[in-house]
Design a protein around this motif. Sequence first.
Motif: not given
Length: 81
Positions: A23-25, A32-34, A43-46, A53-59
Amino acid sequence: MAALATNFERITVDPGQMGGMACIRGLRIPVATVLRMLGGGMSYAEILGDYPDLEAEDIQACLRFAAEAATEREVVIPQKA
């Protein structure tokens, strides 16, 4: 086969959360969801809009995690006849 790299500060695995999925953080958002969303053309923005709660760095960390996992596993891809 070598072990998966462990320098993923934004990726967490807790056996008591989400069945031990990556999972993320520590959030209940599986890597897997991301990756599925990215693979589906989002897109990242979508993605960030759907998961505030996500950040671009998480993606980006999800992509790095997937790339590392892909180099560490043998995947059988059926050949067309």
